[in-house]
Design a protein around this motif. Structure first.
Motif, PDB file in Angstrom:
ATOM      1  N   GLY A  16       0.863  -1.167   0.121  1.00 23.19           N
ATOM      2  CA  GLY A  16       0.060  -0.204   0.027  1.00 23.19           C
ATOM      3  C   GLY A  16       0.700   1.395   0.069  1.00 23.19           C
ATOM      4  N   SER A  17       0.172   2.345   0.094  1.00 22.03           N
ATOM      5  CA  SER A  17       0.857   3.739  -0.011  1.00 22.03           C
ATOM      6  C   SER A  17       0.227   4.684   1.206  1.00 22.03           C
ATOM      7  CB  SER A  17       0.386   4.483  -1.171  1.00 22.03           C
ATOM      8  OG  SER A  17       0.952   3.645  -2.356  1.00 22.03           O
ATOM      9  N   LEU A  18       1.107   5.707   1.453  1.00 21.68           N
ATOM     10  CA  LEU A  18       0.734   6.498   2.604  1.00 21.68           C
ATOM     11  C   LEU A  18       1.500   7.747   2.003  1.00 21.68           C
ATOM     12  CD1 LEU A  18       0.960   4.805   5.973  1.00 21.68           C
ATOM     13  CD2 LEU A  18      -1.022   5.680   4.878  1.00 21.68           C
ATOM     14  N   GLY A  65      13.275   4.551  -4.887  1.00 20.90           N
ATOM     15  CA  GLY A  65      12.665   3.950  -5.978  1.00 20.90           C
ATOM     16  C   GLY A  65      11.032   3.753  -5.514  1.00 20.90           C
ATOM     17  N   ARG A  66      10.969   3.690  -4.221  1.00 21.63           N
ATOM     18  CA  ARG A  66       9.469   3.745  -3.441  1.00 21.63           C
ATOM     19  C   ARG A  66       9.131   4.934  -2.774  1.00 21.63           C
ATOM     20  NH1 ARG A  66       9.074   0.351   0.725  1.00 21.63           N
ATOM     21  NH2 ARG A  66      11.189   0.357   1.614  1.00 21.63           N
ATOM     22  N   PHE A  67       9.875   5.738  -2.349  1.00 25.15           N
ATOM     23  CA  PHE A  67       9.545   7.045  -1.685  1.00 25.15           C
ATOM     24  C   PHE A  67       9.897   8.113  -2.406  1.00 25.15           C
ATOM     25  CE2 PHE A  67       9.785   5.149   3.377  1.00 25.15           C
ATOM     26  CZ  PHE A  67       8.996   4.098   2.668  1.00 25.15           C
ATOM     27  N   THR A  68       9.027   9.238  -2.139  1.00 27.28           N
ATOM     28  CA  THR A  68       9.372  10.352  -2.878  1.00 27.28           C
ATOM     29  C   THR A  68       9.489  11.716  -2.059  1.00 27.28           C
ATOM     30  OG1 THR A  68       8.695   9.478  -5.067  1.00 27.28           O
ATOM     31  CG2 THR A  68       8.912  11.942  -4.891  1.00 27.28           C
ATOM     32  N   VAL A  78       6.521  20.002   3.722  1.00 25.95           N
ATOM     33  CA  VAL A  78       7.404  19.123   3.204  1.00 25.95           C
ATOM     34  C   VAL A  78       6.505  17.622   3.013  1.00 25.95           C
ATOM     35  CG1 VAL A  78       8.979  18.294   5.001  1.00 25.95           C
ATOM     36  CG2 VAL A  78       9.589  17.661   2.776  1.00 25.95           C
ATOM     37  N   TYR A  79       6.531  16.739   2.166  1.00 21.35           N
ATOM     38  CA  TYR A  79       5.846  15.661   2.017  1.00 21.35           C
ATOM     39  C   TYR A  79       6.787  14.213   1.877  1.00 21.35           C
ATOM     40  CZ  TYR A  79       2.264  18.937   0.623  1.00 21.35           C
ATOM     41  OH  TYR A  79       1.467  20.143   0.810  1.00 21.35           O
ATOM     42  N   LEU A  80       6.460  13.365   2.241  1.00 20.25           N
ATOM     43  CA  LEU A  80       6.912  11.910   1.907  1.00 20.25           C
ATOM     44  C   LEU A  80       5.763  10.909   1.435  1.00 20.25           C
ATOM     45  CD1 LEU A  80       9.701  10.509   2.082  1.00 20.25           C
ATOM     46  CD2 LEU A  80       9.166   9.415   4.182  1.00 20.25           C
ATOM     47  N   GLN A  81       5.752  10.884  -0.047  1.00 20.58           N
ATOM     48  CA  GLN A  81       5.039   9.896  -0.576  1.00 20.58           C
ATOM     49  C   GLN A  81       5.811   8.557  -0.484  1.00 20.58           C
ATOM     50  OE1 GLN A  81       1.759  10.266  -2.031  1.00 20.58           O
ATOM     51  NE2 GLN A  81       1.808   7.946  -2.003  1.00 20.58           N
ATOM     52  N   MET A  82       5.070   7.647   0.276  1.00 18.35           N
ATOM     53  CA  MET A  82       5.462   6.258   0.173  1.00 18.35           C
ATOM     54  C   MET A  82       4.830   5.150  -0.429  1.00 18.35           C
ATOM     55  SD  MET A  82       6.511   6.521   4.496  1.00 18.35           S
ATOM     56  CE  MET A  82       4.689   6.556   4.857  1.00 18.35           C
ATOM     57  N   ASN A  83       5.321   4.540  -1.442  1.00 15.36           N
ATOM     58  CA  ASN A  83       4.729   3.393  -2.207  1.00 15.36           C
ATOM     59  C   ASN A  83       5.242   2.149  -2.098  1.00 15.36           C
ATOM     60  OD1 ASN A  83       3.058   5.619  -3.447  1.00 15.36           O
ATOM     61  ND2 ASN A  83       4.389   5.948  -5.012  1.00 15.36           N
ATOM     62  N   SER A  84       4.497   1.112  -2.295  1.00 13.22           N
ATOM     63  CA  SER A  84       4.974  -0.311  -2.093  1.00 13.22           C
ATOM     64  C   SER A  84       5.652  -0.523  -0.705  1.00 13.22           C
ATOM     65  CB  SER A  84       6.190  -0.526  -3.185  1.00 13.22           C
ATOM     66  OG  SER A  84       5.743  -0.376  -4.264  1.00 13.22           O
ATOM     67  N   LEU A  85       4.885  -0.043   0.215  1.00  6.77           N
ATOM     68  CA  LEU A  85       5.085  -0.137   1.543  1.00  6.77           C
ATOM     69  C   LEU A  85       5.365  -1.599   2.058  1.00  6.77           C
ATOM     70  CD1 LEU A  85       3.250   2.558   3.154  1.00  6.77           C
ATOM     71  CD2 LEU A  85       5.608   2.531   3.351  1.00  6.77           C
TER      72      LEU A  85
END
Length: 121
Positions: A16-18, A65-68, A78-85
């Motif tokens: 999932g993502s957050l 490669g998973r976080f932006t 500031v943001y931290l997009q977290m994918n493929s957790l």
């Protein structure tokens, strides 16, 4: 007085993502680098990602490669997009900043209160 307030943590299943947010106040946000760190139970705090004042980004190998990481200077956030957790991403996540525009280290001067991220398998 510089204040950093994180939000956006929660519980999610693996894959999932957050998106975490960190709202800053108390100084000219655009002039300073911002960083994300995390601390899992029983482990030391570790660096996750940094964005410089000019927008340059760096990532820990474990999240590349998973976080932006990104920033919105108009919103002082500031943001931290977290994918493929993954379950190993489970930790309290902190944003931090210091007094320069390039780097943020674990001895940074300013820290948020942290937000919990839990990833279940």
């Amino acid at each position: 007085q510089v204040q950093l307030v994180e939000s956006g943590g929660g519980s999610v299943q693996a894959g999932g993502s957050l998106r975490l947010s960190c709202a800053a106040s108390g100084r000219t946000f655009s002039s300073y680098a911002m960083g994300w760190f995390r601390q899992a139970p029983g482990k030391e705090r570790e660096w996750v990602a940094t964005i410089s004042a000019s927008g340059g980004v760096t990532y820990a190998d474990s999240v590349r490669g998973r976080f932006t990481i990104s920033r919105d200077n108009a919103k002082n956030t500031v943001y931290l997009q977290m994918n493929s957790l993954k379950p190993e991403d489970t930790a309290v996540y902190y944003c931090a900043s210091d007094s320069n525009g390039m780097e943020v280290y674990t001895n940074a001067k300013y820290w948020g209160q942290g937000t919990q991220v839990t990833v279940s398998s």
